[in-house]
Scaffold this motif. Structure first.
Motif, PDB file in Angstrom:
ATOM      1  N   THR A  30       0.900  -0.824  -0.239  1.00  0.00           N
ATOM      2  CA  THR A  30       0.078   0.630  -0.136  1.00  0.00           C
ATOM      3  C   THR A  30       0.697   0.993  -0.139  1.00  0.00           C
ATOM      4  N   ASP A  31       2.197   0.768   0.717  1.00  0.00           N
ATOM      5  CA  ASP A  31       3.526   2.242   0.665  1.00  0.00           C
ATOM      6  C   ASP A  31       3.774   2.306  -0.370  1.00  0.00           C
ATOM      7  N   THR A  32       3.164   1.419  -0.849  1.00  0.00           N
ATOM      8  CA  THR A  32       4.535   1.713  -2.491  1.00  0.00           C
ATOM      9  C   THR A  32       3.894   2.329  -3.098  1.00  0.00           C
ATOM     10  N   LEU A  33       2.315   1.953  -3.459  1.00  0.00           N
ATOM     11  CA  LEU A  33       1.849   2.013  -3.932  1.00  0.00           C
ATOM     12  C   LEU A  33       1.628   3.851  -4.497  1.00  0.00           C
ATOM     13  N   GLU A  34       1.296   4.249  -2.959  1.00  0.00           N
ATOM     14  CA  GLU A  34       1.066   5.691  -3.089  1.00  0.00           C
ATOM     15  C   GLU A  34       1.835   6.768  -3.703  1.00  0.00           C
ATOM     16  N   SER A  35       3.128   5.829  -2.791  1.00  0.00           N
ATOM     17  CA  SER A  35       4.400   6.921  -3.569  1.00  0.00           C
ATOM     18  C   SER A  35       4.690   7.139  -5.256  1.00  0.00           C
ATOM     19  N   MET A  36       3.978   5.731  -5.919  1.00  0.00           N
ATOM     20  CA  MET A  36       3.719   5.827  -7.500  1.00  0.00           C
ATOM     21  C   MET A  36       2.412   6.535  -8.072  1.00  0.00           C
ATOM     22  N   SER A  37       1.880   7.381  -6.708  1.00  0.00           N
ATOM     23  CA  SER A  37       0.638   8.023  -7.226  1.00  0.00           C
ATOM     24  C   SER A  37      -0.044   8.760  -8.425  1.00  0.00           C
ATOM     25  N   ASN A  38       0.886   9.447  -8.105  1.00  0.00           N
ATOM     26  CA  ASN A  38       1.611  10.014  -9.602  1.00  0.00           C
ATOM     27  C   ASN A  38       1.749   9.579 -11.073  1.00  0.00           C
ATOM     28  N   ASP A  39       2.833   8.661 -10.999  1.00  0.00           N
ATOM     29  CA  ASP A  39       3.313   8.284 -12.130  1.00  0.00           C
ATOM     30  C   ASP A  39       1.729   7.874 -12.560  1.00  0.00           C
ATOM     31  N   PHE A  40       0.738   6.967 -11.901  1.00  0.00           N
ATOM     32  CA  PHE A  40       0.299   6.129 -12.224  1.00  0.00           C
ATOM     33  C   PHE A  40      -1.233   7.451 -12.810  1.00  0.00           C
ATOM     34  N   HIS A  41      -1.332   8.263 -12.223  1.00  0.00           N
ATOM     35  CA  HIS A  41      -2.529   9.062 -12.975  1.00  0.00           C
ATOM     36  C   HIS A  41      -1.873  10.241 -13.860  1.00  0.00           C
ATOM     37  N   GLU A  42      -0.421  10.641 -14.381  1.00  0.00           N
ATOM     38  CA  GLU A  42       0.014  10.999 -15.924  1.00  0.00           C
ATOM     39  C   GLU A  42      -0.270  10.364 -16.640  1.00  0.00           C
ATOM     40  N   LYS A  43      -0.606   8.783 -16.815  1.00  0.00           N
ATOM     41  CA  LYS A  43      -0.611   7.533 -18.000  1.00  0.00           C
ATOM     42  C   LYS A  43      -2.161   7.359 -17.747  1.00  0.00           C
ATOM     43  N   ASP A  44      -3.124   7.686 -16.417  1.00  0.00           N
ATOM     44  CA  ASP A  44      -4.257   7.407 -16.573  1.00  0.00           C
ATOM     45  C   ASP A  44      -4.544   6.348 -16.249  1.00  0.00           C
ATOM     46  N   LEU A  45      -3.322   5.441 -15.546  1.00  0.00           N
ATOM     47  CA  LEU A  45      -3.368   4.087 -15.498  1.00  0.00           C
ATOM     48  C   LEU A  45      -4.312   3.555 -14.789  1.00  0.00           C
ATOM     49  N   THR A  46      -5.250   1.976 -14.555  1.00  0.00           N
ATOM     50  CA  THR A  46      -6.242   1.607 -13.990  1.00  0.00           C
ATOM     51  C   THR A  46      -5.438   0.421 -12.613  1.00  0.00           C
ATOM     52  N   ILE A  47      -5.364   1.242 -11.586  1.00  0.00           N
ATOM     53  CA  ILE A  47      -4.343   0.314 -10.546  1.00  0.00           C
ATOM     54  C   ILE A  47      -5.924  -0.179  -9.853  1.00  0.00           C
TER      55      ILE A  47
END
Length: 576
Positions: A434-451
């Motif tokens: 959970t902590d790792t995914l939160e730290s990558m949230s901006n990267d996910f958001h930039e590509k509109d990725l579904t996690i």
């Protein structure tokens, strides 16, 4: 041995049976007519002679002849002794006797002794038993010298073939010479009597043990004579050629006109000897010479059949030992080759390490150059216009970002070179994810990725280094983000396996080609232009340091799945 005993044994071997009748005082009262006739007298002088003066003391003592006669007198029951053995150390001969005792008469009882010479029959039986014993010992023997000693012992032992001496000649490796290899037997009459007395009661196995006391075959007394026995294979004497060609034992005599060169008889000091060929199939291993130099007993063809059988077994045994030696030499060669390969591997490994260090330095130098150049440029801008606060803040921010970039680069490089240092604590892997995914949230958001997350809430705490595991997962997630197109999907799942916790990271990216897949964990391997190629290498080092492992599955245009397996029990190790 006294004259009467000698005469008795000599007559027994000629007549094959002798009959005596003795009284209670062991005096001979009757002897068979053949015996007296052979002596050439009408009234046999043996009458009144003590039986103990005729029978060899060895027979009387070893087989309790006197107590046996007394027992027959007292009990009236007969008594039989089968296969009584007498060894003559003077002639290296063994005589076998069957002795039968019967009581006769009542008023003046006598005991009838029927003594039969069964040497021929017993020798045949013993020779066949000897062959079985030889085969067994030969199968156990893996040393050529020891086997040679065993073969020559069988030829010379009195209870075997009983020749005075035997010499083994073997074909050399180049098959150019037939050379004397070993000789066995005494060098004088005195030595002959001493040796034959010692060995007469020993088995082949016991005699073979005597060889173990020797440091080398050169210690055998006949070795100086053995060295003189050398022939070129291209010009062997006719008698050796004949024996090898026919694969049969033959006798060579000085008087044979077919034998032109008599030197061998002078070397051996005899007028006759036998040649035993050692041949198996089309391969000739050598020959054995055997003679009766001390007893001067004539050599007859009586035992040639058994000697031919013996030669066949000996040839097979020599072939087996030579093959064993060849395989041992091959094994040693392979071991030396393996040592060489290992040394080359060590050298190559060291060279690879040097190469890796060189590549690491080159990559770091390349990667450092850009942020350092940026830092230098923006720092100069600040120095030129220190009063432009907006410009100073902007340049300082860029310098700070580039500095962090340098720190990350150095941290990765150090982790790669030294290996990750692991500090284990019991942690909930779901919290780490959970902590790792939160730290990558901006990267996910930039590509509109579904996690998509599927974290098993019942997982046990496991011993891990939280920061290192997070670093390992981050490296995989960054690659997943890079490989996945806009609006793609990444799923993260945790489950409990038998002995481990499984972290599954799956993306819908472009996948990895089959030919590339084996290289993804190699240092400095990257498909990105500005990629350092250390991310997955470090990830693997971290997982391995936890005692875990990684599996990768990928389909081109469909995506890639990384599965990390971490032990539930404490099993970490430092990775070099």
């Amino acid at each position: 041995m006294n004259f009467k005993v000698e005469s008795f044994l000599s007559l027994l071997q000629k007549l094959k049976n002798i009959i005596f009748a003795v009284d209670k005082d062991l005096k001979i009262q009757f002897a068979n007519e053949n015996l007296c006739k052979e002596l050439g007298i009408d009234n046999c002088f043996l009458v009144g002679e003590d039986i103990r003066n005729l029978l060899p003391p060895q027979i009387i003592q070893n087989y309790d002849i006197v107590p046996a006669i007394n027992s027959v007198f007292e009990s009236e029951n007969g008594h039989e002794i089968y296969g009584a053995t007498y060894s003559n150390s003077l002639s290296n001969k063994v005589i076998f006797l069957d002795i039968e005792m019967k009581r006769m008469g009542k008023e003046r009882p006598l005991v009838l002794l029927i003594i039969n010479d069964v040497t021929r029959r017993a020798k045949k039986e013993r020779e066949f038993l000897l062959l079985f014993e030889l085969v067994y010992l030969m199968l156990e023997t893996k040393q050529l010298d020891k086997l040679s000693y065993l073969i020559l012992t069988a030829v010379t032992a009195g209870h075997a073939f009983g020749f005075n001496r035997a010499f083994l000649l073997l074909v050399d490796q180049e098959k150019k010479f037939l050379k004397g290899s070993m000789g066995l037997g005494p060098t004088s009459n005195e030595e002959a009597r001493e040796i034959w007395t010692q060995v007469s009661q020993k088995s082949l196995h016991d005699l073979l043990l005597m060889f173990n006391k020797l440091s080398s075959k050169e210690e055998l007394p006949l070795f100086p004579l053995v060295e003189k026995l050398v022939y070129r294979m291209s010009s062997l004497p006719n008698f050796i050629k004949e024996s090898i060609k026919k694969k049969k034992v033959i006798k060579a005599t000085r008087w044979n006109e077919m034998i032109k060169k008599k030197k061998i008889f002078d070397i051996l000091g005899v007028d006759e000897f036998i040649i035993i060929p050692l041949v198996s199939g089309d391969r000739t291993f050598g020959v054995i010479f055997a003679d009766n130099i001390f007893t001067r007993a004539p050599i007859t063809a009586e035992n040639f059949e058994e000697l031919n059988i013996f030669a066949d077994y000996s040839s097979l045994a020599i072939n087996r030992v030579l093959e064993y030696r060849r395989l041992e030499n091959r094994k040693r060669e392979l071991e030396e080759y393996q040592k060489l390969v290992n040394r080359l591997k060590d050298t190559l490994s060291f060279s690879e390490k040097l190469s890796t260090i060189g590549e690491t330095v080159a990559y770091i130098a390349h990667e450092i150059r850009i942020p350092l150049s940026n830092i230098g440029g923006f720092a100069s801008g600040i120095l030129r216009k220190p009063d432009d606060l907006e410009r100073v803040r902007k340049n300082a921010g860029i310098i700070a970002d580039e500095t962090k970039r340098l720190e990350r680069l150095l941290d990765r490089s150090i982790t790669f070179v030294k290996g990750p240092e692991i500090n284990l604590n019991l942690e909930n892997i779901n919290d780490v994810m959970t902590d790792t995914l939160e730290s990558m949230s901006n990267d996910f958001h930039e590509k509109d990725l579904t996690i998509t997350k599927s974290l098993d809430a019942n997982l046990p705490l496991i011993p891990i280094d939280r920061d290192r595991v997070k670093q390992a997962v981050l490296n995989i997630l960054r690659n997943a983000v890079h490989a996945t197109e806009k609006d793609g999907e990444i799923s993260i799942k945790t489950t409990e396996e038998k002995d481990s916790i499984k972290i599954k990271i799956k993306d819908s990216g472009k996948g990895i080609a089959k030919e590339i897949l084996p290289n993804i964990f190699n240092p400095f391997f990257s498909t990105r232009k500005r990629g350092l190629g250390l991310g997955l290498t470090i990830t693997q080092k971290i997982v391995n340091a936890h005692g875990g492992y990684i599996k990768v599955e990928s389909d081109v245009l469909k995506g890639t799945t990384f599965s990390i397996f971490l032990n539930k029990k404490k099993e970490s190790k430092q990775v070099e």
